[in-house]
Design a protein around this motif. Structure first.
Motif, short mmCIF file in Angstrom:
data_model
loop_
_atom_site.label_atom_id
_atom_site.label_comp_id
_atom_site.label_asym_id
_atom_site.label_seq_id
_atom_site.Cartn_x
_atom_site.Cartn_y
_atom_site.Cartn_z
N LYS A 237 -7.66 21.39 -6.80
CA LYS A 237 -8.24 20.80 -8.03
C LYS A 237 -9.70 20.72 -8.07
O LYS A 237 -10.39 20.90 -8.98
N LEU A 238 -10.17 20.28 -6.78
CA LEU A 238 -11.89 19.99 -6.87
C LEU A 238 -12.41 21.37 -6.98
O LEU A 238 -13.43 21.47 -7.75
N GLU A 239 -11.72 22.42 -6.45
CA GLU A 239 -12.33 23.63 -6.56
C GLU A 239 -12.35 24.41 -7.75
O GLU A 239 -13.30 24.85 -8.40
N LYS A 240 -11.43 24.00 -8.62
CA LYS A 240 -11.12 24.43 -9.97
C LYS A 240 -12.00 23.94 -11.09
O LYS A 240 -12.77 24.37 -11.76
N GLU A 241 -12.28 22.57 -10.45
CA GLU A 241 -13.17 21.82 -11.42
C GLU A 241 -14.59 22.19 -11.19
O GLU A 241 -15.48 22.19 -12.05
N TYR A 242 -14.85 22.49 -10.21
CA TYR A 242 -16.31 22.97 -9.59
C TYR A 242 -16.57 24.05 -10.35
O TYR A 242 -17.59 24.23 -10.55
N GLU A 243 -15.62 25.14 -10.26
CA GLU A 243 -15.94 26.65 -11.09
C GLU A 243 -16.13 26.28 -12.46
O GLU A 243 -17.09 26.97 -12.77
N LEU A 244 -15.37 25.54 -13.03
CA LEU A 244 -15.53 25.16 -14.33
C LEU A 244 -16.70 24.67 -14.86
O LEU A 244 -17.30 24.90 -15.64
N THR A 245 -17.08 23.55 -14.06
CA THR A 245 -18.53 23.02 -14.13
C THR A 245 -19.66 23.75 -14.03
O THR A 245 -20.57 23.73 -14.73
N SER A 246 -19.30 24.66 -12.81
CA SER A 246 -20.82 25.63 -12.71
C SER A 246 -20.57 26.44 -13.78
O SER A 246 -22.03 27.02 -14.18
N ALA A 247 -19.58 26.91 -14.23
CA ALA A 247 -19.75 28.09 -15.27
C ALA A 247 -20.39 27.55 -16.62
O ALA A 247 -20.98 28.14 -16.96
N GLY A 248 -19.92 26.26 -16.84
CA GLY A 248 -20.57 25.48 -18.19
C GLY A 248 -21.93 25.49 -17.91
O GLY A 248 -22.80 25.59 -18.55
N ILE A 249 -22.41 24.91 -16.68
CA ILE A 249 -23.98 24.67 -16.40
C ILE A 249 -24.68 26.07 -16.42
O ILE A 249 -25.68 26.01 -17.06
N ASP A 250 -23.98 27.02 -15.99
CA ASP A 250 -24.73 28.45 -15.92
C ASP A 250 -24.78 28.87 -17.35
O ASP A 250 -25.80 29.37 -17.79
N ALA A 251 -23.76 28.74 -18.19
CA ALA A 251 -23.86 29.06 -19.76
C ALA A 251 -24.87 28.38 -20.30
O ALA A 251 -25.67 28.92 -21.20
N ILE A 252 -25.05 27.03 -20.02
CA ILE A 252 -25.98 26.26 -20.90
C ILE A 252 -27.36 26.82 -20.54
O ILE A 252 -28.37 26.80 -21.16
#
Length: 115
Positions: free
Chosen positions: A91-106
């Motif tokens: 769960k942590l890894e999935k949340e990390y990937e989503l957060t990282s992708a969102g930050i990269d997009a911004i």
């Protein structure tokens, strides 16, 4: 006041510990050394911040510990991940990937009129 880097490390320390313990059981000092080594020195975790995190993970039953005699009188505490810890790590890894992708997009966003 805690810096951004310190806050970020605190938030990811559980994930890093669980990730390392997924590969093999380790003792506290070994975990601090591996985090420093594998991050090329970016993360320097003191034992003072490592052990409260380990105790939290133990309390949540995400990891377990065992004592091993080292030498004639000294004992070392080894930690290993539990099945519940593997699920939490996923769960942590999935949340990390989503957060990282969102930050990269911004961070890489360019408005259409600036292209």
């Amino acid at each position: 006041m805690m810096g951004i880097k310190e806050n970020f490390k605190r938030g990811t320390l559980e994930m890093l510990i669980l990730h390392l313990l997924k590969g093999e059981e380790m003792y506290g000092y070994q975990l601090t050394q591996e985090i420093g080594k594998r991050s090329n020195g970016t993360f320097r975790i003191t034992e003072g911040s490592m052990y409260p995190t380990l105790y939290r993970l133990l309390d949540k039953e995400l990891i377990a510990d065992r004592l091993e005699l080292v030498g004639r009188r000294r004992t070392r505490v080894y930690y290993h991940i539990e099945p519940k810890g593997l699920e939490y790590l996923d769960k942590l890894e999935k949340e990390y990937e989503l957060t990282s992708a969102g930050i990269d997009a911004i961070m890489s966003y360019v408005p259409e009129d600036e292209e």
